[in-house]
Design an enzyme around this catalytic site. Sequence first.
Site, PDB file in Angstrom:
ATOM      1  N   LYS A  35     -19.052 -46.981  25.433  1.00  0.00           N
ATOM      2  CA  LYS A  35     -17.689 -47.093  24.698  1.00  0.00           C
ATOM      3  C   LYS A  35     -17.335 -48.488  24.563  1.00  0.00           C
ATOM      4  CE  LYS A  35     -15.820 -43.397  24.487  1.00  0.00           C
ATOM      5  NZ  LYS A  35     -15.607 -42.364  23.460  1.00  0.00           N
TER       6      LYS A  35
ATOM      7  N   HIS B 147     -16.425 -46.424  17.063  1.00  0.00           N
ATOM      8  CA  HIS B 147     -15.308 -45.589  16.105  1.00  0.00           C
ATOM      9  C   HIS B 147     -14.375 -46.546  15.085  1.00  0.00           C
ATOM     10  CE1 HIS B 147     -16.349 -42.490  18.735  1.00  0.00           C
ATOM     11  NE2 HIS B 147     -15.925 -43.148  19.785  1.00  0.00           N
TER      12      HIS B 147
ATOM     13  N   THR C 248     -20.303 -16.240  10.764  1.00  0.00           N
ATOM     14  CA  THR C 248     -18.931 -16.607  10.581  1.00  0.00           C
ATOM     15  C   THR C 248     -18.653 -16.456   8.933  1.00  0.00           C
ATOM     16  OG1 THR C 248     -19.362 -18.851  10.555  1.00  0.00           O
ATOM     17  CG2 THR C 248     -18.679 -17.918  12.645  1.00  0.00           C
TER      18      THR C 248
END
Length: 345
Positions: free
Chosen positions: A77, A95, A212
């Site tokens: 992270k 990110h 679906t």
Amino acid sequence: MSRPHLWIRAEARPTEQRVPIVPAHAAQLISDGFEVTVEESPTRVVPLEDYVAAGCATVPAGSWPDAPEGAVVVGIKELPEDPADLRHTHVFFAHAYKGQEGSQEVLDRFRRGGGELLDVEYLTVGGKRVVAFGFWAGYVGAALSVLRHRGLLDGAVAPMTREDLDDRLRGSAGETPERALVIGARGRSGQGAVEALTVAGCAVTRWDRPQTARLDKAALLDHDLLVNCVVSAGAGGQEAFVTAADLDAPRRLRVVGDVTCDVTSEANLVPVNTAVTTWTEPVRRLGPEEHPLEVIAIDNLPSLLPRESSESFSAELTPLLPDLADRAGPWAASLEWFRRHVHQG
Ligand SMILES: NC(=O)c1ccc[n+]([C@@H]2O[C@H](COP(=O)([O-])OP(=O)(O)OC[C@H]3O[C@@H](n4cnc5c(N)ncnc54)[C@H](O)[C@@H]3O)[C@@H](O)[C@H]2O)c1
């Protein structure tokens, strides 16, 4: 073939126990010619002695800014805020490319220091991600959902071992198996969810795209539990799985484990829920008091099973490391993302 010096850093977050390379793989890398240095860490799930036994050098936590030139700093992270300028190559989940909060600051740090980001999310082969935590996200997301359905999840959750979790899943199974539906069952997290529900003794229904395409809402609502594991981005035209209107519809459904957690996205296929939940408050109650729908939407599920998550991540990352020196294979794809974004600033 040249081998970069790998520097496994301590994670900055106090709740993060995962590590990107486990000792067994560190030993393999060392015998393959890599030098591997590991920072001490107060939180890591794997003891430092295991790295020492594997032949790694050890250094104090947070010493990576002083790592030798050419060392590749590997983490999971975010980096701590210091130092302001990043001069090494870093491998982690940054990110930073989708306009996330703080992404420009991260890229600025690399620009100023002349460092390089090889984001794990962008390690791809043929457009497919090759290192991901999905399986254990699905496993723990489904496990928490079934425990909640059995009235056994009250209050906060914290990192656990798979053995303890499985004991709770097996030990709490009743005579009548719960009807559990996994959507996205062919994917990484879907497969993890199916496995946890099977351990828990549930009757598992698996749906993926073919099921679906024309959604049978009544069949969906006739399950006790739903675990949503789809990648919803790009699922344009897909009818939502559970909407606010379904709260008042006849339904057996009582718990939704939303592993996908796309709660604020327009593509959210579980729009009945609009917020993530947390380790301290894992469950949100929606709908009528006498017949609620409870949602678990924790967006850092793999950290709850730190050992298993670290082992599978490390098993996916390690075979890619020989290509790191030349930035070949999936590293080239990730580097291309970095170059495109770092030069935009
Ligand atoms: N909550 C967490 O901590 C956590 C951790 C890891 C991943 N995730 C998220 O979980 C999601 C799934 O990740 P993954 O690694 O399992 O992805 P994946 O690509 O391995 O699997 C996704 C599956 O969804 C299926 N799918 C896509 N659209 C569908 C539709 N309309 N109907 C039915 N099935 C459909 C795909 O066919 C595929 O089988 C992602 O959004 C990811 O970001 C969350």
